[in-house]
Design an enzyme around this catalytic site. Structure first.
Site, PDB file in Angstrom:
ATOM      1  N   GLU A 274      67.865  68.814  11.092  1.00 36.09           N
ATOM      2  CA  GLU A 274      69.190  67.948  10.949  1.00 36.09           C
ATOM      3  C   GLU A 274      70.431  67.511  12.427  1.00 36.09           C
ATOM      4  OE1 GLU A 274      67.927  67.614   7.260  1.00 36.09           O
ATOM      5  OE2 GLU A 274      66.398  68.706   7.522  1.00 36.09           O
ATOM      6  N   CYS A 308      77.837  64.222   7.823  1.00 38.50           N
ATOM      7  CA  CYS A 308      76.492  64.019   8.423  1.00 38.50           C
ATOM      8  C   CYS A 308      76.304  62.516   8.190  1.00 38.50           C
ATOM      9  CB  CYS A 308      75.754  64.333   8.230  1.00 38.50           C
ATOM     10  SG  CYS A 308      74.812  65.316   7.232  1.00 38.50           S
TER      11      CYS A 308
HETATM   12  P1  NAD Z   1      76.335  70.584  17.724  1.00 41.40           P
HETATM   13  O1  NAD Z   1      75.228  70.728  17.996  1.00 41.40           O
HETATM   14  O2  NAD Z   1      76.980  71.090  19.328  1.00 41.40           O
HETATM   15  O3  NAD Z   1      75.936  72.237  16.934  1.00 41.40           O
HETATM   16  C1  NAD Z   1      75.727  72.793  16.383  1.00 41.40           C
HETATM   17  C2  NAD Z   1      75.127  74.473  16.182  1.00 41.40           C
HETATM   18  O4  NAD Z   1      74.190  74.105  17.433  1.00 41.40           O
HETATM   19  C3  NAD Z   1      75.986  75.027  16.495  1.00 41.40           C
HETATM   20  O5  NAD Z   1      75.839  76.326  15.088  1.00 41.40           O
HETATM   21  C4  NAD Z   1      76.444  75.727  17.793  1.00 41.40           C
HETATM   22  O6  NAD Z   1      77.531  76.224  18.086  1.00 41.40           O
HETATM   23  C5  NAD Z   1      75.256  75.814  17.535  1.00 41.40           C
HETATM   24  N1  NAD Z   1      74.216  74.954  19.512  1.00 41.40           N
HETATM   25  C6  NAD Z   1      75.021  74.236  20.590  1.00 41.40           C
HETATM   26  N2  NAD Z   1      74.500  74.272  21.533  1.00 41.40           N
HETATM   27  C7  NAD Z   1      73.608  74.799  21.071  1.00 41.40           C
HETATM   28  C8  NAD Z   1      72.536  75.508  21.790  1.00 41.40           C
HETATM   29  N3  NAD Z   1      72.344  75.177  23.178  1.00 41.40           N
HETATM   30  N4  NAD Z   1      71.261  76.820  21.424  1.00 41.40           N
HETATM   31  C9  NAD Z   1      71.336  76.964  20.134  1.00 41.40           C
HETATM   32  N5  NAD Z   1      72.706  76.688  19.445  1.00 41.40           N
HETATM   33  C10 NAD Z   1      73.152  75.623  19.921  1.00 41.40           C
HETATM   34  O7  NAD Z   1      76.834  70.349  16.929  1.00 41.40           O
HETATM   35  P2  NAD Z   1      77.894  70.324  16.114  1.00 41.40           P
HETATM   36  O8  NAD Z   1      78.873  68.889  16.873  1.00 41.40           O
HETATM   37  O9  NAD Z   1      79.044  71.152  15.944  1.00 41.40           O
HETATM   38  O10 NAD Z   1      78.328  68.953  14.279  1.00 41.40           O
HETATM   39  C11 NAD Z   1      77.977  67.997  14.679  1.00 41.40           C
HETATM   40  C12 NAD Z   1      77.221  67.141  14.334  1.00 41.40           C
HETATM   41  O11 NAD Z   1      75.782  68.058  13.602  1.00 41.40           O
HETATM   42  C13 NAD Z   1      76.920  66.370  14.580  1.00 41.40           C
HETATM   43  O12 NAD Z   1      76.049  64.864  15.004  1.00 41.40           O
HETATM   44  C14 NAD Z   1      76.623  65.335  13.047  1.00 41.40           C
HETATM   45  O13 NAD Z   1      76.032  64.274  12.196  1.00 41.40           O
HETATM   46  C15 NAD Z   1      75.828  66.532  12.827  1.00 41.40           C
HETATM   47  N6  NAD Z   1      74.882  66.882  11.476  1.00 41.40           N
HETATM   48  C16 NAD Z   1      74.093  67.005  10.698  1.00 41.40           C
HETATM   49  C17 NAD Z   1      73.814  67.447   9.284  1.00 41.40           C
HETATM   50  C18 NAD Z   1      72.524  66.735   8.606  1.00 41.40           C
HETATM   51  O14 NAD Z   1      72.486  67.161   8.393  1.00 41.40           O
HETATM   52  N7  NAD Z   1      71.325  66.196   9.065  1.00 41.40           N
HETATM   53  C19 NAD Z   1      74.963  67.882   9.022  1.00 41.40           C
HETATM   54  C20 NAD Z   1      76.222  68.405   9.565  1.00 41.40           C
HETATM   55  C21 NAD Z   1      76.480  68.124  10.928  1.00 41.40           C
END
Ligand code: NAD
Length: 537
Positions: A274, A308
């Site tokens: 997502e 998002c």
């Molecule tokens: P992110 O990808 O930086 O982090 C999301 C999660 O992934 C966090 O728990 C983080 O610790 C983890 N993570 C980061 N690097 C990782 C790795 N190498 N391996 C495993 N886990 C890892 O995202 P963010 O900046 O925290 O969140 C914002 C983004 O999320 C925006 O782009 C937003 O649109 C998206 N988002 C999407 C939805 C949806 O349902 N489509 C919902 C909420 C947020």
């Protein structure tokens, strides 16, 4: 738990001194200790945790080591084996209990979400409501989704086929900070209902909210080892999670999502992703302008735009453009921006310096290249370290970063269009495909238009809630906004293996004794023609 307001709404919002007694933004130490006690942390490392509202400390958070994650998977596997034998009806009862617990502790949960994420209380309540609805939906429907299904066999009467939905095993759930309560839990509910165990890794910035979810799960009756929470940065915890899980549900940025997908491919395990969006709202010439302006405010500035499915691009028909802009800007100016966890604040803070830097960089780039700020545009350090005003831009062009790149903040661009096919084409520009919204008095026309929009959800006369809040409706992204769907039947089936069990009765699928292969092929050919004539699939 105590919290207090600072002050300084854009326009002064009403203040409730009873709710916000005036102490500092803080959590009682015993409360934090109780929540963090369930984090496995053999290394004894801790990190300081701060509230984005004020920058003040919220407590000290134990960190999990890779070995802690590996051990958690061992416990989860044992718990899952026992759990898979628990009847689905019993699992559903626990989910309905979870529903009641969430609602009865809603004020406490909202307060914690506000303190940890800095969002407005109404945005925190949206999470509480969404999770309660998710628990109710799967609490009522899991048995039907998981029921063994009878399918047509190869030869009517001779071949009997059943489809079983077998749990995957241990599911890893990686969730972001922006909706830290529901996104840490809503995808796990169907995973448990389908007979899996869950290892959850909430974002480090909102770990306490993830932990209160685990506490609620246990209170609802789910065995403790069935839902375990890991604490630490994604890059550290992610690797052992990817190594141990049978399936990954990831919510976060497209950049990290691609990394996760590649790691899942290495092990040939499934994943749902997502991801991000650059969502468009279309205001058609026959739209109710006031309603569209209200929707645009909610769609663009809920959770300070850190949503998002929020709107970052609004395309407005020439016939209503001026009226819409006047109403949208007036409503945006009237929003209260406040450092408070009370109900009266319309918009809270951004979560971090990183988020603030992104918003400021996108805005500065747009302004430098000729965009006009219709309202907002300012950092508000007088309220707290990361507050930023809701901001509306006009004159955004393709050379500007915010034209096609997700800002994930309170920054929205307005575009005028002349004809609807042109609007659809512009809305479909780019690589994302998460959510879209269409405002029109003619619902049928708006729904027909939805089929041409590249978005996993389309909301008519509403920015995001109609689809997101309808739990029977699958939700997810097209293109670079994701893979797979949460919610509905697809939301639970992703955590199962479809297992087909075929039983052949009476005659074997070979020539009966004495019949040559050639004769058998001729009889088969006649049978196949007959089955087609009879309308069999
Ligand atoms: P992110 O990808 O930086 O982090 C999301 C999660 O992934 C966090 O728990 C983080 O610790 C983890 N993570 C980061 N690097 C990782 C790795 N190498 N391996 C495993 N886990 C890892 O995202 P963010 O900046 O925290 O969140 C914002 C983004 O999320 C925006 O782009 C937003 O649109 C998206 N988002 C999407 C939805 C949806 O349902 N489509 C919902 C909420 C947020």
């Amino acid at each position: 738990m105590t919290a207090s307001p600072a002050s300084g709404p854009l326009t002064e919002g009403p203040h409730d001194p009873e709710h916000d007694p005036g102490a500092s933004y803080a959590l009682e130490r015993s409360y934090v200790t109780q929540l963090t006690a369930r984090i496995p942390s053999t290394g004894g490392r801790t990190v300081d945790h701060v509230s984005p509202i004020s920058g003040q400390p919220l407590g000290s958070i134990p960190q999990s080591e890779p070995a802690d994650v590996e051990q958690a998977f061992v416990r989860a596997r044992a718990a899952q084996r026992a759990w898979a034998t628990v009847p689905v009806a019993q699992r559903q009862e626990m989910l309905l209990r979870l529903h009641d617990l969430i609602l009865s502790r809603r004020e406490e949960i909202c307060e914690l979400i506000c303190l940890e994420s800095g969002k407005a209380r109404k945005d925190a309540f949206l999470e509480v409501a969404h999770l309660a609805m998710t628990a109710r939906y799967y609490g009522r429907t899991s048995a039907a989704h998981l029921r063994t299904q009878r399918l047509p066999g190869m030869f009517p009467g001779l071949t009997h086929v059943e489809l079983n939905r077998v749990p995957k095993g241990v599911v890893g759930i990686i969730s972001p900070w922006n909706y830290p309560f529901t996104l840490a839990l809503c995808d796990g509910i169907p995973a448990l209902a389908a007979g899996n165990a869950v290892i959850s890794k909430p974002d480090a910035q909102t770990i306490l909210t993830g932990l209160i979810g685990a506490e609620l799960m246990e209170q609802a009756g789910f065995p403790r080892d069935l839902w375990q929470v890991m604490s630490g940065p994604g890059a550290d915890i992610g690797t052992p999670m990817m190594a141990g899980a049978d399936y990954i549900c990831f919510t976060g940025s497209t950049k990290t999502g691609k990394l996760i997908a590649a790691q899942c491919a290495e092990r040939l395990i499934g994943c749902s992703l997502e991801l991000g969006g650059k969502n468009a709202m279309l205001v058609l010439r026959d739209a109710a302008v006031e309603r569209a302006a209200e929707g645009a405010v909610r769609g663009s500035f809920s959770n300070s735009g850190q949503l998002c499915i929020s709107m970052e691009r609004i395309f407005v028909a020439d016939q209503v453009y001026d009226r819409f802009v006047e109403r949208f800007v007036a409503r945006t100016k009237a929003m209260s921006l406040g450092a408070s966890t009370s109900w009266e604040v319309d918009m809270g803070t951004l979560i971090s310096q990183d988020q603030l830097d992104t918003v400021e960089a996108h805005l500065a780039d747009a302004v430098a290249k000729g965009a006009t700020v219709l309202t907002g545009g300012k950092h508000r350090p007088d309220l707290g370290p990361y507050y930023f005003e809701p901001t509306v831009l006009e004159g955004v062009t393709p050379d500007m970063t915010c034209f096609g790149t997700e800002t994930f903040g309170p920054l929205v661009s307005l575009y005028r269009f002349q004809d609807e096919s042109e609007a659809i084409k512009r809305a479909n520009d780019g690589s994302y495909g998460l959510n879209a919204s269409v405002y029109s008095r003619d619902g049928a026309r708006a729904r027909a238009m939805a089929r041409h929009l590249k978005a996993g959800t389309v909301n008519v006369n509403e920015p995001f809630g109609a689809a997101f809040g309808s739990l029977a409706a699958p939700m997810g992204g097209m293109r670079e906004s994701g893979l797979g769907r949460r919610q509905g039947a697809e939301g639970i089936w992703r955590y199962t293996e479809a297992q087909s069990v075929g039983t052949q009765r009476l005659l074997p699928i070979t020539p009966p004794l004495g019949l040559s292969e050639e004769k058998y092929a001729a009889i088969m050919t006649t049978s196949l023609r007959l089955l087609k004539k009879l309308g069999r699939a």
